[in-house]
Scaffold this motif. Structure first.
Motif: not given
Length: 789
Positions: A645-658
């Motif tokens: 599993m991969l997790f990022v937070g709201k401010s991470h550049p990849c968050c919107d893509f996911i």
């Protein structure tokens, strides 16, 4: 890695590789704890990009610690794991990736070691309960004092194995932990978190290495990534070197030997359970009653700097006048390979090679000679050149007889030292040297350590009875006795010896491939409890071709059946566990109630060889085919293989893509955009029960709050795949900037000085009278002395 003495040897020989970690502590203001701001610069004056956690090295000490009271229940265990990870994150402060890897189903070669450990743990647990009961009766019978028995359920650490409910719950708790920290900790704001839980096949450290190797092969990989790997196993040092990443650091707890532990009977420190006298603690002061109940001090951490180890190795392995260009990276790989000879998790070590006896230095000397003779290195990208291995083995084989005799003489000397200390014949700082038929006292180090770097106590010689050694490697005829005792065959049976050697050769090839290319075969294992002699390695070049392609790992419940004793059957479905205990079971022989432990020349049972039957995979699968239909939906889920599993937070550049992936609700595999995630590549797929921003996350632990304002998002992740013909190149990548050299001449001299040369002399007792120990001293210990020059 099955080399208990390796790190101690390494840190003594190359002492500058170890530095202590600086750890910033949280503060308290008006009764409110102010957490450490991990977004600030690292107080260790180094910035790490990626932190990898070999989680089993965290789970075990948090669930059943040796130096403090155990957690009361599973919830407390999970909180302890969270706190431990917080400490590591605080020290390392990764800026790009946090990778958490839990051991999944292991290759069969590793399962044999797991089976041995779990059967031993069960056997030792039963024996401890019986011993405590017996000693308690004896103490109370003679009027001694013991505190009342605290009734609580014994924690069976065997549950820390893929497929159990405990591991399933741990995965859920870690998902919660990641979501909480990504949502609330500023130091986590821009990092990518990867969780590889126990449902994903592979050992934790090897899943991490596979990730690193695969990222290195991608065009967007940063060759100057600074890696930090947490774990206590010696093989992490080898694995770190094998990546050929220039910036690689290991973080681990600092080992402090001889730490006092409370007696399991009375709770007081200063003695073991077998020496407990049942004496009530004498009150020395106002707070004395709390002395042994106060929490133990936290373990401190150290960094092992592999870039500095590389400096040492470059100096040690550099060879002049070679008939080909010298390549340091190739010599590193050869050094890693040679270290396998002294022990690893998959093969027993050769009888003539012991780290404490200077085996690695001996191998390096032989290696340099072999490289000159053959005109090439002995490994390449994880593949072995067997003709060179044979030359090394034969060189060791020539010395085997002398090695065994020297080992015996050293053992006699250490026992005589113990006798001399005990009878006040040997002042502190003096040792013993054997010269022909006379044993002289000798001047040396006063650090209380023997020549193998192990602290010795005066009572060691007679505190435990000496195990019987029927092989007697120090006497003529040792090979015949070894094969007859260990294998029950005659040493003249060349076909059998070749069979053992062939399996060992396959093992050397498998282990090196495992370290450099990944698992070459999930089903291969070494089918003997003991290794052959180095002198047996003859005509080995044609003994190995390749491994069977397309092998697959066991499923989690299948592995449990392969590594658990019947006493841990409660972690398995009812009809499955009956196969372990029902006398009519077709595989009942896999689960002996008791088994022999061969001390194999060692003193303690934990050092010996557990003589367990090997599991026949064909028979196991046939037996399980009959009980598979009985699995419940929940059990079937635990028995299935999962995904990272991969997790990022709201401010991470990849968050919107996911988030867009979830809005589209497409379950097709999607490539990860490397430009949004520090060059990380791989594929993404939607999770069936995802963690999503603005969706509260319920806490699986009652004592911890729900995450009402969640800002994290999670998605299934898979490492980038290799092409069919891809081979990992064990080289420094283009564009990598090598760290500045840190060693000075004094560091090298200090690291290799060791214990210095002993000066033979007569010793003195406490009355300053000269002491002369001769053959009668040997006879008093039951030994016949062999002369030594």
């Amino acid at each position: 890695m099955g080399v208990p003495a390796f790190f101690r040897w390494l840190s003594r020989k190359y002492s500058t590789i170890v530095v202590h970690c600086t750890e910033e502590r949280s503060k308290e203001c008006n009764g409110v704890r102010i957490p450490v701001d991990t977004s600030k610069p690292n107080p260790n004056e180094v910035e790490f990009d990626n932190l990898y956690l070999d989680m089993n090295g965290i789970i075990h000490p948090c669930t059943h610690p040796e130096d403090k009271a155990a957690p009361k229940n599973e919830d407390e265990m999970m909180v302890a794991i969270f706190e431990y990870m917080d400490r590591l994150f605080n020290i390392v402060r990764p800026r790009r990736v946090l990778y958490m890897a839990i051991d999944g189903v292991a290759p069969r070669a590793k399962m044999n070691q797991q089976r041995s450990r779990r059967f031993r743990a069960s056997k030792e647990g039963v024996e401890l309960v019986e011993e405590k009961s017996r000693i308690r009766e004896e103490i109370l019978g003679r009027g001694g004092y013991l505190p009342p028995v605290e009734i609580k359920e014994r924690f069976d650490s065997n549950c820390i194995t893929p497929g159990t409910e405990f591991m399933d719950n741990l995965a859920k708790c870690l998902r919660y932990y990641v979501a909480d920290r990504l949502s609330n900790d500023p130091g986590w704001r821009n990092i990518t978190v990867i969780l590889s839980d126990a449902s994903v096949p592979g050992e934790g450290e090897h899943k991490i290495m596979d990730y690193i190797r695969r990222q290195r092969a991608q065009p967007h990989h940063d060759p100057n990534t600074h890696h930090c790997l947490c774990g206590a196993d010696a093989d992490l040092i080898m694995l770190g070197l094998a990546t050929h990443e220039p910036n690689f650091t290991i973080i681990r707890e600092e080992f402090k030997p001889n730490q006092p532990r409370p007696c399991a009977m009375c709770g007081q420190k200063g003695h073991e359970i077998k020496d407990c006298q049942g004496v009530a603690r004498e009150k020395q002061g106002e707070h004395d009653e709390f002395a042994d109940t106060m929490p133990a001090s936290e373990q401190e951490f150290i960094f092992i700097r592999l870039c500095v180890l590389r400096e040492y190795l470059e100096r040690e392995l550099t060879m002049a006048s070679l008939p080909f260009p010298f390549d340091f990276e190739r010599t590193v790989d050869d050094w890693v390979f040679m270290c396998f000879f002294v022990g690893n998790d998959f093969l027993p070590h050769l009888p003539s090679l012991e780290i404490r006896e200077g085996a690695i230095d001996r191998l390096v000397g032989i290696y340099k000679d072999v490289v000159h003779k053959t005109g090439g290195y002995i490994t390449e990208n994880g593949f072995v050149k067997l003709e060179s291995v044979e030359l090394i083995m034969q060189a060791i084989g020539v010395a085997e007889d002398n090695i065994f005799k020297k080992r015996k003489e050293d053992d006699v000397r250490w026992k005589l030292e113990a006798v001399a200390f005990k009878t006040d014949l040997l002042p502190d700082g003096l040792g013993i040297i054997i010269c022909k038929d006379v044993c002289f006292v000798q001047a040396g180090s006063s650090d209380g350590q023997d020549g193998r770097g192990v602290k010795r106590k005066a009572e060691d010689s007679d505190s435990e009875p000496e195990p019987e050694d029927n092989v007697r490697l120090w006497e003529d005829g040792w090979k015949q006795r070894y094969y007859k005792t260990k294998f029950d065959v005659d040493a003249t049976d060349d076909d059998f010896r070749k069979k053992v050697v062939k399996s060992y050769v396959e093992g050397l090839c498998w282990v090196l491939r495992y370290y450099y290319q990944g698992c070459a075969s999930w089903k291969w294992y070494f089918p003997f409890h003991y290794a052959p002699f180095a002198s047996d390695f003859k005509d080995i070049k044609g003994m190995f071709t390749d491994f069977e392609l397309g092998t697959k790992p066991f499923k989690p419940l299948e592995q449990l059946m392969g590594v658990f004793p019947a006493a841990s059957g409660n972690f398995l479905p009812q009809t499955w566990r009956s196969l372990m205990s029902n006398p009519e079971s077709s595989i009942i022989d896999f689960y002996p109630d008791d088994f022999a432990i061969d001390l194999n020349g060692k003193k303690y049972a934990w050092q010996g060889v557990a003589l367990l039957p090997f599991v026949d995979e064909r028979r196991l699968r046939a037996a399980l085919a009959e009980v598979y239909p009985n699995l419940s939906p929940e059990e079937n889920k635990r028995n299935s293989l999962g995904s990272d599993m991969l997790f990022v937070g709201k401010s991470h550049p990849c968050c919107d893509f996911i988030q867009e992936l979830y809005r589209g609700e497409s379950h097709e595999v999607c490539k990860m955009p490397a430009e949004l995630c520090h060059g990380i590549q791989g594929t993404l797929n939607l999770d069936e029960d995802p963690i999503l921003p603005d969706k509260p996350v319920q806490s699986p632990i009652p004592m911890l709050r729900d995450i009402a304002q969640n800002t994290a998002i999670g998605v299934k992740y898979k490492d980038p795949q290799y092409g069919e013909t891809f081979v990992f190149k064990a080289v420094i990548l283009p564009g990598a900037k090598m760290p500045e050299k840190v060693l000075k001449p004094g560091d090298w001299e200090r690291g290799n000085r060791g214990r210095g040369n002993w000066r033979p002399q007569l010793g003195f007792n406490s009355n300053r009278q000269q002491v002369h120990l001769d053959q009668s001293a040997f006879r008093a210990l039951g030994y016949v002395h062999t002369t030594s020059n």
